[in-house]
Design an enzyme around this catalytic site. Structure first.
Site: not given
Length: 305
Positions: A142, A163, A192, A235, A237
């Site tokens: 990220c 966003k 995000s 992300h 993870e």
């Protein structure tokens, strides 16, 4: 084989409850195996949650992995005790004489700031320089990926009008790349972020390969041909409820935030999230550890220097 972590690390209890195989260092040294040495530079404010998320995916492999947590000495964490940081984390000065097979550098909630204005930017660039010489394969996640692309290649990040928030389908563009082995042609990944790096700027650098991308939100996984630099712009993870926690936190603060896309069942935040990226998360990290760390690094890490 297990992930080797300090026995008192908060993540240890969670991983044990999930039947994820971990081992303390005392038991590990009794085995005649050289574990993979992995450093995790944790820039996230939710230190313990990030430790647990990454420990979970690193433990899902037959390889023995010794995890070293690294922090910024020039920045004081606000959301975790100083005792936790001093007990479980090392600084660059403490690891700089030690080579690693692999390193993961996480995201950070500073993406809308110019890189040079981040209070630990100088120290972070020192970590980039150290890792280039002392770590065989580096994975940046990220904001960490954006920062490394900027530092190494001058690739800029751009503020988005809205966003990127949700779980987005990704298309594998290089199915024969070792990192993508076993992947479906399309898979999902949480994102995000308020910023992006642009595909056309990445393609100006022939040493970089886009391995997976989204028609809607752009590149997701980028790598050098030799796998020594890997950039994950989402992300993979994340836990099942990570985006939900972020969404409801902002709702409680009265912030203007949209429901994360493709995340709650029927896009209804009163319903539970749909967890549909876990399998590819495990595959991504297992492929990285196997093909670009275990099979590529020398047995004697001193040979990296």
């Amino acid at each position: 084989m297990p992930l080797i972590i300090p026995n008192s690390l908060p993540a240890a209890g969670t991983l044990e409850e999930e039947n994820i195989f971990t081992m303390n260092r005392g038991r590990a040294v009794s085995q005649d195996i050289r574990p993979l040495e992995i450093a995790m530079v944790n820039l996230m404010p939710t230190k313990i949650a990030t430790e647990t998320q990454l420990a979970r995916v690193l433990a899902n492999t037959p390889l023995q992995v010794n995890l070293t947590l690294v922090r910024m000495e020039s920045h004081k964490s606000q959301n975790v005790s100083e005792r936790h940081m001093e007990t479980f984390y090392k600084t660059l000065d403490e690891i700089k004489s030690h080579p690693f097979d692999g390193m993961i550098l996480t995201g950070a909630p500073v993406e809308q700031m110019p890189f040079e204005e981040v209070d630990y930017w100088k120290e972070l660039t020192e970590i980039f320089d150290y890792a280039a010489k002392n770590v065989y394969s580096r994975m940046f996640i990220c904001w960490g990926a954006q920062a490394a692309l900027y530092y190494h290649y001058g690739i800029k990040k751009y503020i988005l009008g809205k966003k990127v928030f949700g779980v987005y389908p990704q298309r594998v563009t290089r199915p024969l790349n070792p990192l993508m082995r076993g992947f479906d042609e399309e898979f999902y990944a949480p994102h995000s972020r308020h910023t992006e790096v642009r595909r056309e700027e990445i393609l100006k650098h022939p040493e970089l390969r886009i391995l997976a991308e989204s028609e809607e939100i752009g590149p997701h996984i980028i790598s050098t041909e030799n796998g020594q630099e890997i950039y994950i712009l989402g992300h993979q993870e994340y836990d099942k409820d990570t985006l939900a926690q972020e969404y409801f936190r902002d709702v409680d603060k009265g912030l203007d935030i949209e429901v994360p896309k493709n995340y709650f069942r029927d896009d209804d935040p009163s319903k539970e999230p749909l967890f549909r990226w876990r399998g590819h998360a495990s595959l991504l990290f297992s492929n990285w550890l196997n093909y670009y760390v275990y099979q590529a690094t020398p047995y004697n890490l001193g040979e990296l220097k």
